[in-house]
Scaffold this motif. Structure first.
Motif, mmCIF file in Angstrom:
data_model
loop_
_atom_site.group_PDB
_atom_site.id
_atom_site.type_symbol
_atom_site.label_atom_id
_atom_site.label_comp_id
_atom_site.label_asym_id
_atom_site.label_seq_id
_atom_site.Cartn_x
_atom_site.Cartn_y
_atom_site.Cartn_z
ATOM 1 N N THR A 55 0.852 -1.176 0.000
ATOM 2 C CA THR A 55 0.000 0.000 0.000
ATOM 3 C C THR A 55 0.892 1.232 0.000
ATOM 4 O O THR A 55 2.029 1.209 0.473
ATOM 5 C CB THR A 55 -0.949 0.035 1.211
ATOM 6 N N ALA A 56 0.339 2.320 -0.551
ATOM 7 C CA ALA A 56 1.133 3.544 -0.666
ATOM 8 C C ALA A 56 0.218 4.739 -0.823
ATOM 9 O O ALA A 56 -0.945 4.612 -1.239
ATOM 10 C CB ALA A 56 2.079 3.455 -1.865
ATOM 11 N N ARG A 57 0.747 5.903 -0.505
ATOM 12 C CA ARG A 57 0.036 7.131 -0.827
ATOM 13 C C ARG A 57 -0.109 7.221 -2.345
ATOM 14 O O ARG A 57 0.805 6.824 -3.079
ATOM 15 C CB ARG A 57 0.812 8.332 -0.296
ATOM 16 N N PRO A 58 -1.240 7.719 -2.836
ATOM 17 C CA PRO A 58 -1.433 7.778 -4.291
ATOM 18 C C PRO A 58 -0.299 8.475 -5.026
ATOM 19 O O PRO A 58 0.082 8.062 -6.131
ATOM 20 C CB PRO A 58 -2.761 8.540 -4.436
ATOM 21 N N GLU A 59 0.279 9.493 -4.413
ATOM 22 C CA GLU A 59 1.342 10.236 -5.086
ATOM 23 C C GLU A 59 2.660 9.454 -5.167
ATOM 24 O O GLU A 59 3.569 9.825 -5.933
ATOM 25 C CB GLU A 59 1.585 11.584 -4.389
ATOM 26 N N ASP A 60 2.778 8.372 -4.394
ATOM 27 C CA ASP A 60 4.000 7.559 -4.429
ATOM 28 C C ASP A 60 3.853 6.310 -5.296
ATOM 29 O O ASP A 60 4.830 5.581 -5.514
ATOM 30 C CB ASP A 60 4.395 7.124 -3.007
ATOM 31 N N ALA A 61 2.647 6.045 -5.778
ATOM 32 C CA ALA A 61 2.395 4.800 -6.510
ATOM 33 C C ALA A 61 3.237 4.706 -7.781
ATOM 34 O O ALA A 61 3.793 3.647 -8.092
ATOM 35 C CB ALA A 61 0.916 4.687 -6.857
ATOM 36 N N HIS A 62 3.342 5.793 -8.521
ATOM 37 C CA HIS A 62 4.083 5.752 -9.782
ATOM 38 C C HIS A 62 5.539 5.391 -9.547
ATOM 39 O O HIS A 62 6.123 4.587 -10.303
ATOM 40 C CB HIS A 62 3.988 7.095 -10.498
ATOM 41 N N ALA A 63 6.152 5.957 -8.516
ATOM 42 C CA ALA A 63 7.561 5.678 -8.235
ATOM 43 C C ALA A 63 7.768 4.214 -7.878
ATOM 44 O O ALA A 63 8.758 3.594 -8.296
ATOM 45 C CB ALA A 63 8.058 6.588 -7.106
ATOM 46 N N ILE A 64 6.849 3.635 -7.103
ATOM 47 C CA ILE A 64 6.960 2.222 -6.732
ATOM 48 C C ILE A 64 6.819 1.337 -7.957
ATOM 49 O O ILE A 64 7.623 0.429 -8.193
ATOM 50 C CB ILE A 64 5.894 1.870 -5.675
ATOM 51 N N ILE A 65 5.789 1.600 -8.747
ATOM 52 C CA ILE A 65 5.543 0.789 -9.939
ATOM 53 C C ILE A 65 6.715 0.877 -10.903
ATOM 54 O O ILE A 65 7.129 -0.134 -11.502
ATOM 55 C CB ILE A 65 4.225 1.230 -10.601
ATOM 56 N N ALA A 66 7.293 2.045 -11.053
ATOM 57 C CA ALA A 66 8.426 2.225 -11.967
ATOM 58 C C ALA A 66 9.627 1.386 -11.540
ATOM 59 O O ALA A 66 10.364 0.870 -12.392
ATOM 60 C CB ALA A 66 8.804 3.702 -12.039
ATOM 61 N N ARG A 67 9.828 1.239 -10.248
ATOM 62 C CA ARG A 67 10.963 0.436 -9.769
ATOM 63 C C ARG A 67 10.795 -1.035 -10.155
ATOM 64 O O ARG A 67 11.751 -1.688 -10.585
ATOM 65 C CB ARG A 67 11.120 0.581 -8.258
ATOM 66 N N PHE A 68 9.588 -1.558 -9.979
ATOM 67 C CA PHE A 68 9.345 -2.951 -10.359
ATOM 68 C C PHE A 68 9.412 -3.124 -11.873
ATOM 69 O O PHE A 68 10.095 -4.037 -12.379
ATOM 70 C CB PHE A 68 7.984 -3.408 -9.833
ATOM 71 N N CYS A 69 8.730 -2.265 -12.595
ATOM 72 C CA CYS A 69 8.709 -2.400 -14.059
ATOM 73 C C CYS A 69 10.100 -2.226 -14.646
ATOM 74 O O CYS A 69 10.418 -2.832 -15.679
ATOM 75 C CB CYS A 69 7.737 -1.383 -14.659
ATOM 76 N N GLY A 70 10.931 -1.438 -14.002
ATOM 77 C CA GLY A 70 12.305 -1.248 -14.470
ATOM 78 C C GLY A 70 13.126 -2.519 -14.416
ATOM 79 O O GLY A 70 14.169 -2.616 -15.081
ATOM 80 N N ARG A 71 12.673 -3.496 -13.648
ATOM 81 C CA ARG A 71 13.358 -4.788 -13.568
ATOM 82 C C ARG A 71 12.544 -5.899 -14.249
ATOM 83 O O ARG A 71 12.796 -7.078 -14.012
ATOM 84 C CB ARG A 71 13.634 -5.155 -12.108
ATOM 85 N N GLY A 72 11.587 -5.512 -15.057
ATOM 86 C CA GLY A 72 10.808 -6.495 -15.797
ATOM 87 C C GLY A 72 9.731 -7.185 -14.998
ATOM 88 O O GLY A 72 9.212 -8.231 -15.415
ATOM 89 N N ILE A 73 9.361 -6.627 -13.850
ATOM 90 C CA ILE A 73 8.326 -7.199 -12.986
ATOM 91 C C ILE A 73 7.037 -6.422 -13.194
ATOM 92 O O ILE A 73 7.024 -5.190 -13.093
ATOM 93 C CB ILE A 73 8.760 -7.143 -11.512
ATOM 94 N N ALA A 74 5.960 -7.126 -13.496
ATOM 95 C CA ALA A 74 4.676 -6.466 -13.738
ATOM 96 C C ALA A 74 4.143 -5.879 -12.433
ATOM 97 O O ALA A 74 4.140 -6.544 -11.392
ATOM 98 C CB ALA A 74 3.673 -7.454 -14.321
#
Length: 322
Positions: free
Chosen positions: A266-285
Motif C-alpha cells: 500500500t502507498a500514498r497515491p502520489e508515491d504509486a508511480h515511483a513504486i511501480i516504476a521500480r518494479f517495471c524497471g526490472r521487468g516485474i509487472a
C-alpha cells in the motif's frame, strides 16, 4: 458476469488455502496477540534491535509435497523464507533447516535443493537438524533477517492505493498452484537478477515509499489482501482486471496461485508511480489494483459487477478483527 463473479468468489472463499489461514485464530487464542514487542499476523516476527529489527520466520512443507518434488521443496525452503523477509522490508542473514527423510537418497535431493536455493539468494545455511531414518519425508526451514525500516501488515491506511507486483516470467508446477519464476535461474546471472529483484522491497521501505506489504501466499491474492486488511483494521476494493496476470492464466487459477515473486504493497497515491516504476524497471509487472478504505470489507470488481468477498466486521479470518 454477475453470476460468474459470485461463483468465483464463493469458490475462493471455500478453498482449503484460505481455510488454513483461519487456523491462525486458534493459535492466536493460545499465544495471544497483544505483545508490544512482537505482533502476530506479520510475515515475520519483527524484534526491535538497536537501530533496526531482527526478523525471524519459518516455513514447513507437507510430506506429500516433499515426497513428490524433493529438490523443489528444498529450493522453496530458501525461496519462500527470503520472500517473507523481503515483504517485511528486510534482507536475509541465514537459514537453518529441520529435515526428516526415510532414505539418505531422499535427504540428498532435498538438501541439494535447499543448497541451490540458498546459494541463489545469497543466504547461508548455518545449521539445523537431520534425521534420515524417519518413516516420512518432511522439511522445515527457519530464517533470520534484518530490516532498517519495516514494511508491516499493520500500517495500511484508508486513502492509500493497493499495488500488486508479480513476476510473470514463470511457469506452473502442476498439479500444485505454484507459479515459479525463480528455480530456473540458479546460475550466476539468474541469481544476480533474483537478488536485485528482492532488494527492491527493503529499498522501497528505506525510501519511505510504503509502510505496509505482504507477499502473496498460499491464501492467494485475495486471501493475502484480506489478511493485510484485517491486521490493519481497514477495508479494500480490488479490481480484478487490473491485477497483473499471464495471458493464458484463467482468473480463478491465478487468484489461487502462490507466485515465487508476488507482493502487495500500500502507498500514498502520489508515491504509486515511483513504486511501480521500480518494479517495471526490472521487468516485474506492477499496477495499482485497488484502494484502501475504512469499510472493513474486501470488495471485488470484475467488469461492471461488484461483490463483497469478505466482511471482517461480521467474520474475522485470523481472529484479529473486532
Amino acid at each position: 458476469m454477475a453470476h460468474e463473479l459470485t461463483t468465483l468468489l464463493r469458490t475462493l472463499r471455500m478453498g482449503r488455502s484460505l481455510a488454513a489461514k483461519q487456523d491462525i485464530a486458534e493459535v492466536s487464542a493460545i499465544l495471544g496477540t497483544g505483545a508490544k514487542a512482537v505482533r502476530l499476523g506479520d510475515d515475520c516476527a519483527a524484534i526491535p534491535d538497536g537501530d533496526g529489527y531482527l526478523l525471524l520466520a519459518s516455513e514447513g512443507f507437507q510430506d506429500s509435497f516433499v515426497r513428490s518434488m524433493p529438490w523443489f521443496a528444498g529450493y522453496c525452503g530458501a525461496m519462500v523464507n527470503v520472500s517473507d523477509i523481503a515483504a517485511m522490508g528486510g534482507r536475509p542473514v541465514a537459514v537453518v533447516d529441520a529435515l526428516w527423510s526415510d532414505t539418505s537418497e531422499a535427504a540428498a535431493s532435498i538438501l541439494t535443493g535447499l543448497h541451490d536455493g540458498a546459494n541463489t539468494y545469497g543466504v547461508p545455511v548455518v545449521g539445523g537438524h537431520t534425521n534420515m531414518r524417519s518413516t516420512h519425508n518432511s522439511l522445515s526451514v527457519a530464517i533470520l533477517g534484518r530490516a532498517r525500516h519495516l514494511l508491516t501488515s499493520f500500517d495500511a491506511q484508508p486513502g492509500e492505493v493497493l499495488i500488486a507486483a508479480i513476476d510473470l516470467r514463470g511457469r506452473w508446477h502442476d498439479p500444485h498452484p505454484f507459479w515459479d519464476a525463480s528455480s530456473g535461474l540458479c546460475g550466476t546471472e539468474g541469481a544476480a537478477r533474483l537478488r536485485g529483484d528482492i532488494e527492491l522491497l527493503p529499498t522501497i521501505a528505506e525510501d519511505g515509499l510504503s509502510r505496509a506489504a505482504k507477499d502473496i501466499s498460499m491464501a492467494g491474492l485475495l486471501g493475502t489482501a484480506l489478511m493485510l486488511a484485517e491486521c490493519s483494521g481497514i477495508g479494500m476494493t480490488i479490481t480484478l482486471d487490473d491485477i497483473p496476470r499471464p495471458e493464458d492464466a484463467p482468473m480463478e487459477r491465478w487468484l489461487s496461485a502462490f507466485p515465487s515473486y508476488g507482493y502487495l504493497l500500500t502507498a500514498r497515491p502520489e508515491d504509486a508511480h515511483a513504486i511501480i516504476a521500480r518494479f517495471c524497471g526490472r521487468g516485474i509487472a506492477a499496477s495499482v489494483i485497488g484502494r484502501c478504505e475504512s469499510t472493513q470489507r474486501l470488495d471485488v470488481i470484475w467488469a461492471d459487477e461488484k461483490e463483497t468477498f469478505w466482511d471482517l466486521a461480521r467474520s474475522s479470518l485470523m481472529g484479529f478483527a473486532p
